[in-house]
Motif scaffolding. Sequence first.
Motif, mmCIF file in Angstrom:
data_model
loop_
_atom_site.group_PDB
_atom_site.id
_atom_site.type_symbol
_atom_site.label_atom_id
_atom_site.label_comp_id
_atom_site.label_asym_id
_atom_site.label_seq_id
_atom_site.Cartn_x
_atom_site.Cartn_y
_atom_site.Cartn_z
ATOM 1 N N GLN A 48 48.277 56.406 41.187
ATOM 2 C CA GLN A 48 47.208 56.950 40.511
ATOM 3 C C GLN A 48 45.978 55.962 40.338
ATOM 4 O O GLN A 48 46.250 54.673 40.368
ATOM 5 C CB GLN A 48 47.502 57.662 39.220
ATOM 6 C CG GLN A 48 48.155 56.552 38.187
ATOM 7 C CD GLN A 48 48.462 57.063 36.936
ATOM 8 O OE1 GLN A 48 48.697 58.395 36.849
ATOM 9 N NE2 GLN A 48 48.744 56.530 36.054
ATOM 10 N N VAL A 49 44.921 56.449 40.029
ATOM 11 C CA VAL A 49 43.728 55.435 39.688
ATOM 12 C C VAL A 49 44.198 54.790 38.453
ATOM 13 O O VAL A 49 44.364 55.177 37.565
ATOM 14 C CB VAL A 49 42.521 56.288 39.436
ATOM 15 C CG1 VAL A 49 41.303 55.310 39.128
ATOM 16 C CG2 VAL A 49 41.956 57.125 40.630
ATOM 17 N N PRO A 50 44.109 53.207 38.635
ATOM 18 C CA PRO A 50 44.351 52.622 37.521
ATOM 19 C C PRO A 50 43.482 52.780 36.038
ATOM 20 O O PRO A 50 42.336 52.731 36.309
ATOM 21 C CB PRO A 50 44.150 51.090 37.867
ATOM 22 C CG PRO A 50 44.161 51.145 39.507
ATOM 23 C CD PRO A 50 43.749 52.638 39.630
ATOM 24 N N GLN A 51 44.385 52.785 35.140
ATOM 25 C CA GLN A 51 43.725 52.782 33.755
ATOM 26 C C GLN A 51 43.746 52.033 32.925
ATOM 27 O O GLN A 51 43.130 51.742 31.793
ATOM 28 C CB GLN A 51 44.075 54.340 33.164
ATOM 29 C CG GLN A 51 43.869 55.726 34.032
ATOM 30 C CD GLN A 51 42.428 55.847 34.376
ATOM 31 O OE1 GLN A 51 41.634 55.793 33.262
ATOM 32 N NE2 GLN A 51 42.183 56.107 35.364
ATOM 33 N N LYS A 52 44.812 51.017 33.298
ATOM 34 C CA LYS A 52 45.177 50.062 32.195
ATOM 35 C C LYS A 52 45.365 48.738 33.239
ATOM 36 O O LYS A 52 46.263 48.222 33.814
ATOM 37 C CB LYS A 52 46.660 50.262 31.543
ATOM 38 C CG LYS A 52 46.661 51.518 30.596
ATOM 39 C CD LYS A 52 48.206 51.504 30.208
ATOM 40 C CE LYS A 52 48.428 50.534 29.287
ATOM 41 N NZ LYS A 52 49.951 50.834 28.741
ATOM 42 N N VAL A 53 44.040 48.112 33.349
ATOM 43 C CA VAL A 53 44.000 46.946 34.104
ATOM 44 C C VAL A 53 43.920 45.530 33.366
ATOM 45 O O VAL A 53 43.253 45.367 32.434
ATOM 46 C CB VAL A 53 42.653 47.050 35.056
ATOM 47 C CG1 VAL A 53 42.582 45.686 36.120
ATOM 48 C CG2 VAL A 53 42.709 48.213 35.878
ATOM 49 N N ILE A 74 42.276 46.387 30.018
ATOM 50 C CA ILE A 74 42.931 45.937 28.523
ATOM 51 C C ILE A 74 43.312 44.892 28.012
ATOM 52 O O ILE A 74 43.414 44.549 26.920
ATOM 53 C CB ILE A 74 44.272 46.992 28.904
ATOM 54 C CG1 ILE A 74 45.327 46.356 29.775
ATOM 55 C CG2 ILE A 74 44.136 48.420 28.857
ATOM 56 C CD1 ILE A 74 46.914 46.752 29.637
ATOM 57 N N ALA A 75 43.174 43.945 28.993
ATOM 58 C CA ALA A 75 43.132 42.406 28.745
ATOM 59 C C ALA A 75 42.626 41.593 29.662
ATOM 60 O O ALA A 75 42.237 41.859 30.749
ATOM 61 C CB ALA A 75 44.742 41.938 28.482
ATOM 62 N N PRO A 90 41.766 41.755 24.347
ATOM 63 C CA PRO A 90 43.160 40.706 24.096
ATOM 64 C C PRO A 90 43.279 39.816 25.377
ATOM 65 O O PRO A 90 42.786 40.278 26.287
ATOM 66 C CB PRO A 90 44.093 41.937 24.063
ATOM 67 C CG PRO A 90 43.808 43.173 23.679
ATOM 68 C CD PRO A 90 42.498 42.965 24.111
ATOM 69 N N GLU A 91 43.374 38.543 24.954
ATOM 70 C CA GLU A 91 43.587 37.694 25.903
ATOM 71 C C GLU A 91 45.117 37.308 26.224
ATOM 72 O O GLU A 91 46.022 37.491 25.469
ATOM 73 C CB GLU A 91 42.627 36.330 25.628
ATOM 74 C CG GLU A 91 43.284 35.647 24.463
ATOM 75 C CD GLU A 91 42.591 34.389 24.276
ATOM 76 O OE1 GLU A 91 43.044 33.186 24.167
ATOM 77 O OE2 GLU A 91 41.357 34.366 24.236
ATOM 78 N N MET A 106 52.522 44.710 27.877
ATOM 79 C CA MET A 106 51.223 45.795 27.836
ATOM 80 C C MET A 106 51.251 46.875 28.833
ATOM 81 O O MET A 106 50.596 47.617 28.825
ATOM 82 C CB MET A 106 49.963 44.941 28.239
ATOM 83 C CG MET A 106 49.626 43.832 27.333
ATOM 84 S SD MET A 106 48.231 42.853 27.631
ATOM 85 C CE MET A 106 48.096 41.809 26.208
ATOM 86 N N GLU A 107 52.214 46.727 29.882
ATOM 87 C CA GLU A 107 52.565 47.728 30.767
ATOM 88 C C GLU A 107 51.439 48.202 31.356
ATOM 89 O O GLU A 107 50.912 49.360 31.604
ATOM 90 C CB GLU A 107 52.914 48.959 30.134
ATOM 91 C CG GLU A 107 54.322 48.744 29.359
ATOM 92 C CD GLU A 107 54.983 50.097 28.674
ATOM 93 O OE1 GLU A 107 54.174 50.892 28.633
ATOM 94 O OE2 GLU A 107 56.279 50.109 28.419
ATOM 95 N N PRO A 108 50.665 47.239 31.910
ATOM 96 C CA PRO A 108 49.327 47.491 33.049
ATOM 97 C C PRO A 108 49.809 48.348 34.205
ATOM 98 O O PRO A 108 50.710 48.032 34.730
ATOM 99 C CB PRO A 108 48.986 46.254 33.384
ATOM 100 C CG PRO A 108 50.218 45.179 33.367
ATOM 101 C CD PRO A 108 50.945 45.656 32.126
#
Length: 311
Positions: A48-53, A74-75, A90-91, A106-108
């Motif tokens: 799917q289109v990435p939502q958590k990169v 997301i980071a 977040p880093e 973070m489950e990217p």
Amino acid sequence: MYRYILPLLLFVILLGSCDHPKQAVIASAPLISEHFTDDVNREVTLAQVPQKVISLAPNITEMIYAIGGEDKLIARSQVCDYPEAVLYLPEVSAYPSIDLPAIARMEPDLVLASSEIHNPIIHDYFDRLNLNLFFQSYETFDDIYRNIKVLGEMLHITEAANQLVDSLSHMEQLISDSTANQIKYKTVIIMGVEPIIVAGGGSFLNEMLAKAGGKNAFANVEERYPEITAEQLVKAAPEYLLFPTKNDQMYAELIARYPDLHTLLPAALNKHVFVVEPSITVRPGPRIIEGLVALVRLLHPRIDLTDLFPE
């Protein structure tokens, strides 16, 4: 720090930051399957289109912002510092070692890395956790343009990505044309002084310098960043010395170690020693045009770029 208002580029960046209703619909819909081959020849399949990169490289982070994909981040790595808004993310530690457990928590759905910075062997860890890791390589201007488009395809922001590439490549051509008939001053780009490290022919900076109308004195060295001796530096007889660094004392440190250089180098005698902003020269990202303009204004100050790139 060199900062320029680039009207056309700014327009594209702002366009990429606007809402795109059609893209929002696509982004929320699952995909059957999309396959991408990264720059270490690994195939990555996105369901799917990435939502958590997560971006592990500052130039990649800048590209995501430049095409309007920042809402998917997301980071970021601890060295990602532009644009300023990224500092609120977040880093995670990405260099010299990667905090793999923190990334996993973070489950990217997509992690972006640079093959120049990160060892491709880390993909084993991500594979075991079923996490998508995608490597990009940035050794040339064409690599930058190609990978901006790849990011656009992966994040489904293709229109903004293509417009950004068109804008950057157009401005690059304008600059190259403006320096084509100029004297190519022999230049050394110094990356470190203990030992002396310079930009070689295999570096991104070698290409940038050529486009800005300079001649890399160590262009014939295939290594990207070779170590040289003070004697080799004197023999090269550079007319310009450039230091892409935040440390404005680097030249002083060089002279402290090798005092004779101050009277033996043409660049020193003619006061052609300059510190340049590293984030727009060393970092191969969407601000490369600012880097080119900065170099042109140092090497060829008589070229008037004001109409194209106001100071």
